[in-house]
Design a protein around this motif. Structure first.
Motif, PDB file in Angstrom:
ATOM      1  N   HIS A  30     -11.140  78.436 -52.825  1.00 45.48           N
ATOM      2  CA  HIS A  30     -10.611  79.212 -53.944  1.00 45.48           C
ATOM      3  C   HIS A  30      -9.358  79.972 -53.517  1.00 45.48           C
ATOM      4  CE1 HIS A  30     -14.825  78.550 -55.105  1.00 45.48           C
ATOM      5  NE2 HIS A  30     -14.327  78.516 -56.326  1.00 45.48           N
ATOM      6  N   VAL A  31      -8.610  80.442 -54.500  1.00 44.35           N
ATOM      7  CA  VAL A  31      -7.413  81.237 -54.252  1.00 44.35           C
ATOM      8  C   VAL A  31      -7.819  82.712 -54.348  1.00 44.35           C
ATOM      9  CG1 VAL A  31      -5.053  81.730 -54.997  1.00 44.35           C
ATOM     10  CG2 VAL A  31      -6.016  79.421 -55.314  1.00 44.35           C
ATOM     11  N   PRO A  32      -7.958  83.399 -53.200  1.00 39.68           N
ATOM     12  CA  PRO A  32      -8.445  84.787 -53.236  1.00 39.68           C
ATOM     13  C   PRO A  32      -7.606  85.712 -54.117  1.00 39.68           C
ATOM     14  CG  PRO A  32      -8.443  83.966 -50.986  1.00 39.68           C
ATOM     15  CD  PRO A  32      -7.746  82.932 -51.836  1.00 39.68           C
ATOM     16  N   GLU A  33      -6.307  85.493 -54.158  1.00 36.94           N
ATOM     17  CA  GLU A  33      -5.425  86.364 -54.949  1.00 36.94           C
ATOM     18  C   GLU A  33      -5.684  86.236 -56.450  1.00 36.94           C
ATOM     19  OE1 GLU A  33      -4.084  83.884 -52.810  1.00 36.94           O
ATOM     20  OE2 GLU A  33      -4.088  85.267 -51.113  1.00 36.94           O
ATOM     21  N   LEU A  34      -6.331  85.157 -56.861  1.00 39.24           N
ATOM     22  CA  LEU A  34      -6.604  84.940 -58.285  1.00 39.24           C
ATOM     23  C   LEU A  34      -8.061  85.221 -58.644  1.00 39.24           C
ATOM     24  CD1 LEU A  34      -4.505  81.692 -58.883  1.00 39.24           C
ATOM     25  CD2 LEU A  34      -3.853  84.083 -59.301  1.00 39.24           C
ATOM     26  N   ASN A  35      -8.817  85.793 -57.708  1.00 34.43           N
ATOM     27  CA  ASN A  35     -10.217  86.118 -57.973  1.00 34.43           C
ATOM     28  C   ASN A  35     -10.263  87.320 -58.921  1.00 34.43           C
ATOM     29  OD1 ASN A  35     -12.853  87.082 -57.962  1.00 34.43           O
ATOM     30  ND2 ASN A  35     -13.176  86.601 -55.800  1.00 34.43           N
ATOM     31  N   GLY A  36     -10.856  87.104 -60.083  1.00 35.38           N
ATOM     32  CA  GLY A  36     -10.990  88.181 -61.054  1.00 35.38           C
ATOM     33  C   GLY A  36     -12.437  88.545 -61.317  1.00 35.38           C
ATOM     34  N   THR A  37     -13.299  88.250 -60.357  1.00 36.06           N
ATOM     35  CA  THR A  37     -14.722  88.520 -60.512  1.00 36.06           C
ATOM     36  C   THR A  37     -14.941  90.001 -60.792  1.00 36.06           C
ATOM     37  OG1 THR A  37     -15.298  86.651 -59.126  1.00 36.06           O
ATOM     38  CG2 THR A  37     -16.968  88.371 -59.360  1.00 36.06           C
ATOM     39  N   SER A  38     -15.842  90.283 -61.728  1.00 35.71           N
ATOM     40  CA  SER A  38     -16.098  91.672 -62.101  1.00 35.71           C
ATOM     41  C   SER A  38     -17.594  91.938 -62.206  1.00 35.71           C
ATOM     42  CB  SER A  38     -15.428  91.997 -63.442  1.00 35.71           C
ATOM     43  OG  SER A  38     -15.977  91.185 -64.462  1.00 35.71           O
ATOM     44  N   VAL A  39     -17.937  93.180 -62.000  1.00 33.97           N
ATOM     45  CA  VAL A  39     -19.320  93.646 -62.110  1.00 33.97           C
ATOM     46  C   VAL A  39     -19.428  94.501 -63.361  1.00 33.97           C
ATOM     47  CG1 VAL A  39     -21.088  95.113 -61.056  1.00 33.97           C
ATOM     48  CG2 VAL A  39     -19.738  93.557 -59.630  1.00 33.97           C
ATOM     49  N   ALA A  40     -20.386  94.165 -64.223  1.00 29.42           N
ATOM     50  CA  ALA A  40     -20.588  94.900 -65.460  1.00 29.42           C
ATOM     51  C   ALA A  40     -21.666  95.969 -65.323  1.00 29.42           C
ATOM     52  CB  ALA A  40     -20.953  93.944 -66.590  1.00 29.42           C
ATOM     53  N   VAL A  96      -9.726  77.345 -58.283  1.00 31.67           N
ATOM     54  CA  VAL A  96      -9.922  76.400 -57.193  1.00 31.67           C
ATOM     55  C   VAL A  96      -8.579  76.126 -56.516  1.00 31.67           C
ATOM     56  CG1 VAL A  96     -10.740  74.079 -56.620  1.00 31.67           C
ATOM     57  CG2 VAL A  96     -11.845  75.371 -58.459  1.00 31.67           C
ATOM     58  N   ARG A  97      -8.594  76.073 -55.180  1.00 36.89           N
ATOM     59  CA  ARG A  97      -7.375  75.733 -54.430  1.00 36.89           C
ATOM     60  C   ARG A  97      -6.958  74.306 -54.739  1.00 36.89           C
ATOM     61  NH1 ARG A  97      -5.882  79.203 -50.238  1.00 36.89           N
ATOM     62  NH2 ARG A  97      -7.577  80.535 -49.521  1.00 36.89           N
ATOM     63  N   GLY A  98      -5.673  74.066 -54.641  1.00 38.06           N
ATOM     64  CA  GLY A  98      -5.155  72.708 -54.808  1.00 38.06           C
ATOM     65  C   GLY A  98      -4.083  72.649 -55.866  1.00 38.06           C
ATOM     66  N   ASP A  99      -3.544  71.466 -56.038  1.00 37.59           N
ATOM     67  CA  ASP A  99      -2.416  71.275 -56.953  1.00 37.59           C
ATOM     68  C   ASP A  99      -2.765  71.622 -58.396  1.00 37.59           C
ATOM     69  OD1 ASP A  99      -0.860  70.435 -54.827  1.00 37.59           O
ATOM     70  OD2 ASP A  99      -1.349  68.316 -55.132  1.00 37.59           O
ATOM     71  N   GLY A 100      -3.969  71.301 -58.809  1.00 36.93           N
ATOM     72  CA  GLY A 100      -4.353  71.544 -60.194  1.00 36.93           C
ATOM     73  C   GLY A 100      -4.686  72.990 -60.496  1.00 36.93           C
ATOM     74  N   GLY A 101      -5.147  73.732 -59.501  1.00 34.21           N
ATOM     75  CA  GLY A 101      -5.480  75.136 -59.690  1.00 34.21           C
ATOM     76  C   GLY A 101      -6.451  75.378 -60.834  1.00 34.21           C
ATOM     77  N   VAL A 102      -7.533  74.626 -60.880  1.00 28.95           N
ATOM     78  CA  VAL A 102      -8.501  74.740 -61.969  1.00 28.95           C
ATOM     79  C   VAL A 102      -9.186  76.105 -61.907  1.00 28.95           C
ATOM     80  CG1 VAL A 102     -10.607  73.765 -62.982  1.00 28.95           C
ATOM     81  CG2 VAL A 102      -8.882  72.252 -61.984  1.00 28.95           C
ATOM     82  N   ALA A 103      -9.115  76.826 -63.015  1.00 27.61           N
ATOM     83  CA  ALA A 103      -9.758  78.138 -63.113  1.00 27.61           C
ATOM     84  C   ALA A 103     -11.085  77.984 -63.854  1.00 27.61           C
ATOM     85  CB  ALA A 103      -8.854  79.115 -63.850  1.00 27.61           C
ATOM     86  N   TYR A 104     -12.027  78.845 -63.500  1.00 25.90           N
ATOM     87  CA  TYR A 104     -13.306  78.841 -64.216  1.00 25.90           C
ATOM     88  C   TYR A 104     -13.875  80.250 -64.264  1.00 25.90           C
ATOM     89  CZ  TYR A 104     -15.602  78.774 -59.602  1.00 25.90           C
ATOM     90  OH  TYR A 104     -16.031  79.067 -58.328  1.00 25.90           O
ATOM     91  N   THR A 105     -14.753  80.448 -65.248  1.00 25.18           N
ATOM     92  CA  THR A 105     -15.457  81.711 -65.435  1.00 25.18           C
ATOM     93  C   THR A 105     -16.929  81.403 -65.622  1.00 25.18           C
ATOM     94  OG1 THR A 105     -13.536  82.712 -66.488  1.00 25.18           O
ATOM     95  CG2 THR A 105     -15.661  83.780 -66.880  1.00 25.18           C
ATOM     96  N   SER A 106     -17.771  82.195 -64.976  1.00 26.22           N
ATOM     97  CA  SER A 106     -19.214  82.016 -65.098  1.00 26.22           C
ATOM     98  C   SER A 106     -19.890  83.382 -65.076  1.00 26.22           C
ATOM     99  CB  SER A 106     -19.740  81.183 -63.927  1.00 26.22           C
ATOM    100  OG  SER A 106     -21.161  81.239 -63.886  1.00 26.22           O
ATOM    101  N   PRO A 107     -20.766  83.645 -66.031  1.00 22.80           N
ATOM    102  CA  PRO A 107     -21.566  84.861 -65.903  1.00 22.80           C
ATOM    103  C   PRO A 107     -22.491  84.697 -64.700  1.00 22.80           C
ATOM    104  CG  PRO A 107     -22.374  83.523 -67.713  1.00 22.80           C
ATOM    105  CD  PRO A 107     -21.147  82.846 -67.184  1.00 22.80           C
ATOM    106  N   PHE A 108     -22.876  85.824 -64.086  1.00 26.03           N
ATOM    107  CA  PHE A 108     -23.814  85.751 -62.973  1.00 26.03           C
ATOM    108  C   PHE A 108     -24.783  86.921 -63.015  1.00 26.03           C
ATOM    109  CE2 PHE A 108     -20.747  88.670 -61.104  1.00 26.03           C
ATOM    110  CZ  PHE A 108     -21.536  89.546 -60.360  1.00 26.03           C
ATOM    111  N   ALA A 109     -25.919  86.693 -62.377  1.00 29.94           N
ATOM    112  CA  ALA A 109     -26.892  87.744 -62.090  1.00 29.94           C
ATOM    113  C   ALA A 109     -27.242  87.583 -60.615  1.00 29.94           C
ATOM    114  CB  ALA A 109     -28.132  87.610 -62.957  1.00 29.94           C
ATOM    115  N   LEU A 110     -27.177  88.658 -59.878  1.00 32.00           N
ATOM    116  CA  LEU A 110     -27.462  88.651 -58.447  1.00 32.00           C
ATOM    117  C   LEU A 110     -28.664  89.558 -58.210  1.00 32.00           C
ATOM    118  CD1 LEU A 110     -26.745  88.047 -55.486  1.00 32.00           C
ATOM    119  CD2 LEU A 110     -25.087  89.926 -55.602  1.00 32.00           C
TER     120      LEU A 110
END
Length: 142
Positions: free
Chosen positions: A70-80, A99-113
């Motif tokens: 992943h591209v750390p500079e583009l990490n927008g993970t947040s805690v609600a 995701v790292r690479g030429d395409g730079g695919v971004a994704y968002t997923s809710p999570f529970a930890l």
């Protein structure tokens, strides 16, 4: 352990994760740790960080491998929200990664930890996320 101690360890974990200091993250974990990710046991070939873990070295490797894809500079993970009940805590939020690479695919997923803290160490780390979204993003990048 008091609820405040549990909250302090959880908040420190989140700080260290945000800083990207994988060894310091791993230092918060007991050995062995009860580690589970919301994936089938066989994992997914596009997502190499998904595998069984039980030691601090495994934990550090998990976060290093995750960062490598992943591209750390583009990490927008947040805690609600963080809920604490004695030694147990649950963290809710949204994973936002690119995701790292030429395409730079971004994704968002809710999570529970789900975490358990005993003796100042994390003894349980179970994360639940939209694993299909993650696998698709990594597969598209390939």
């Amino acid at each position: 352990m008091s609820e405040q101690n549990t909250r302090d360890v959880v908040e420190e974990l989140l700080r260290r994760m945000a800083e990207g200091d994988h060894e310091r993250v791993a230092a918060l974990f007991a050995e062995p740790v009860d580690w589970r990710l919301d994936w089938p046991d066989e994992g997914h070939p596009a997502v190499p960080w998904i595998r069984p873990r039980s030691t601090r070295a495994d934990v550090a490797d998990h976060f290093r491998t995750l960062e490598a894809h992943h591209v750390p500079e583009l990490n927008g993970t947040s805690v609600a929200q963080i809920l604490v009940d004695g030694a147990d805590a649950v963290v809710f939020g949204d994973i936002v990664q690119t995701v790292r690479g030429d395409g730079g695919v971004a994704y968002t997923s809710p999570f529970a930890l789900r975490l358990t803290v005993e003796g100042g160490f994390i003894t349980r780390y179970h994360i639940y996320e939209d694993s299909l979204t993650v696998a698709r993003a990594l597969s598209l990048q390939g």
